[in-house]
Design a protein around this motif. Structure first.
Motif, PDB file in Angstrom:
ATOM      1  N   ILE A 183       1.083  -1.248  -0.003  1.00  0.00           N
ATOM      2  CA  ILE A 183       0.133   0.019  -0.006  1.00  0.00           C
ATOM      3  C   ILE A 183       0.817   1.335   0.055  1.00  0.00           C
ATOM      4  CG2 ILE A 183      -1.910  -0.969   1.077  1.00  0.00           C
ATOM      5  CD1 ILE A 183      -1.119   0.072   3.745  1.00  0.00           C
ATOM      6  N   ASP A 184       0.365   2.245  -0.303  1.00  0.00           N
ATOM      7  CA  ASP A 184       1.074   3.493  -0.439  1.00  0.00           C
ATOM      8  C   ASP A 184       1.536   4.129   0.869  1.00  0.00           C
ATOM      9  OD1 ASP A 184       0.778   3.761  -3.316  1.00  0.00           O
ATOM     10  OD2 ASP A 184      -1.194   4.728  -3.022  1.00  0.00           O
ATOM     11  N   PRO A 185       2.413   4.915   0.815  1.00  0.00           N
ATOM     12  CA  PRO A 185       3.218   5.575   2.189  1.00  0.00           C
ATOM     13  C   PRO A 185       1.983   6.549   2.796  1.00  0.00           C
ATOM     14  CG  PRO A 185       4.501   6.039   0.449  1.00  0.00           C
ATOM     15  CD  PRO A 185       3.488   5.433  -0.176  1.00  0.00           C
ATOM     16  N   GLY A 186       1.745   6.617   3.945  1.00  0.00           N
ATOM     17  CA  GLY A 186       0.731   7.338   4.544  1.00  0.00           C
ATOM     18  C   GLY A 186       1.074   8.854   4.580  1.00  0.00           C
ATOM     19  N   TYR A 187       2.427   9.081   4.436  1.00  0.00           N
ATOM     20  CA  TYR A 187       2.734  10.770   4.216  1.00  0.00           C
ATOM     21  C   TYR A 187       4.170  10.616   3.459  1.00  0.00           C
ATOM     22  CZ  TYR A 187       5.146   9.061   8.464  1.00  0.00           C
ATOM     23  OH  TYR A 187       5.996   8.335   9.156  1.00  0.00           O
ATOM     24  N   PRO A 188       4.449  11.897   2.758  1.00  0.00           N
ATOM     25  CA  PRO A 188       5.740  12.176   2.374  1.00  0.00           C
ATOM     26  C   PRO A 188       6.658  11.570   3.223  1.00  0.00           C
ATOM     27  CG  PRO A 188       4.261  13.990   1.550  1.00  0.00           C
ATOM     28  CD  PRO A 188       3.450  13.104   2.812  1.00  0.00           C
ATOM     29  N   GLY A 189       7.912  10.831   2.661  1.00  0.00           N
ATOM     30  CA  GLY A 189       8.974  10.719   3.642  1.00  0.00           C
ATOM     31  C   GLY A 189       8.638   9.543   4.812  1.00  0.00           C
ATOM     32  N   GLU A 190       7.503   8.812   4.594  1.00  0.00           N
ATOM     33  CA  GLU A 190       7.369   7.792   5.572  1.00  0.00           C
ATOM     34  C   GLU A 190       8.317   6.742   5.442  1.00  0.00           C
ATOM     35  OE1 GLU A 190       3.356   5.940   5.631  1.00  0.00           O
ATOM     36  OE2 GLU A 190       3.786   5.108   7.589  1.00  0.00           O
ATOM     37  N   VAL A 191       8.936   6.351   6.549  1.00  0.00           N
ATOM     38  CA  VAL A 191      10.192   5.462   6.328  1.00  0.00           C
ATOM     39  C   VAL A 191       9.846   3.886   6.015  1.00  0.00           C
ATOM     40  CG1 VAL A 191      11.809   6.977   7.525  1.00  0.00           C
ATOM     41  CG2 VAL A 191      10.405   5.483   8.926  1.00  0.00           C
ATOM     42  N   ALA A 192       8.666   3.699   6.794  1.00  0.00           N
ATOM     43  CA  ALA A 192       8.162   1.985   6.495  1.00  0.00           C
ATOM     44  C   ALA A 192       7.487   1.711   5.305  1.00  0.00           C
ATOM     45  CB  ALA A 192       7.202   1.586   7.705  1.00  0.00           C
ATOM     46  N   ARG A 193       7.916   0.748   4.653  1.00  0.00           N
ATOM     47  CA  ARG A 193       7.266   0.033   3.436  1.00  0.00           C
ATOM     48  C   ARG A 193       5.903  -0.480   3.993  1.00  0.00           C
ATOM     49  NH1 ARG A 193      11.013   0.207  -1.188  1.00  0.00           N
ATOM     50  NH2 ARG A 193      12.757   1.276  -0.310  1.00  0.00           N
ATOM     51  N   ARG A 194       4.893  -0.040   3.549  1.00  0.00           N
ATOM     52  CA  ARG A 194       3.298  -0.450   4.009  1.00  0.00           C
ATOM     53  C   ARG A 194       2.881  -1.586   3.213  1.00  0.00           C
ATOM     54  NH1 ARG A 194      -0.418   4.204   4.380  1.00  0.00           N
ATOM     55  NH2 ARG A 194      -1.473   3.046   5.779  1.00  0.00           N
TER      56      ARG A 194
END
Ligand code: SF4
Length: 156
Positions: A49-60
């Motif tokens: 799934i897409d990152p929750g916000y720009p620069g999120e470090v975890a791959r979700r």
């Protein structure tokens, strides 16, 4: 993982990192995030799934069966310095622009000298725009002995 899934928690796995100089880190002790992801996915299939916000470090990833999500932080095997937006302010008022930096910039002195918000903002923006941090992309045998601030000093 089973506990997190059944209790509604979002679990994050993070690769073992060479933060500071005292944790005895060795590259061959790192379990790559993709290995962990594959192990989790073998039991509970995952969908990216897409990152929750720009620069999120975890791959979700979400669980295909609908039981929430999980994330993997690939700091060592797939660094993400290019989108890093993390600054850290220590309790003694130093600004660190990288988790692996040797030192920080003195923000406390600026505040103690009575500078107003605009001056502080300008200082912070200047430090941030001049930063060239990309330790995780450069990590190698050559960076092993560099001085790095301890994670406990930064507060996480
Ligand atoms: S190594 Fe430094 S610049 Fe790269 S992601 Fe980590 S904190 Fe950000």
């Amino acid at each position: 993982m089973e506990y997190a899934r059944s209790n509604g928690h979002v679990m994050r796995f993070i690769e073992y990192m060479d933060v500071g100089n005292t944790n005895g880190w060795l590259l061959d002790q790192v379990v790559p995030a993709r290995e962990i992801r594959d192990a989790v996915s073998a039991r509970w299939p995952l969908v990216p799934i897409d990152p929750g916000y720009p620069g999120e470090v975890a791959r979700r990833y979400r669980f295909a069966d609908g039981a929430g999500e999980v994330g993997f932080v690939t700091s060592v095997t797939e660094p993400f310095c290019g989108s890093c937006s993390r600054a850290r302010l220590t309790v003694v008022g130093e600004l660190y622009t990288c988790l692996f930096a040797a030192g920080g910039r003195d923000v406390k002195a600026l505040l103690r000298d009575g500078h107003d918000d605009a001056a502080v903002r300008e200082f912070l923006a200047g430090v941030w725009h001049q930063r060239t941090d990309r330790y995780s992309e450069l990590r190698s045998a050559g960076t092993h002995d560099l001085h790095r601030v301890e994670m406990s000093y930064l507060g996480g």
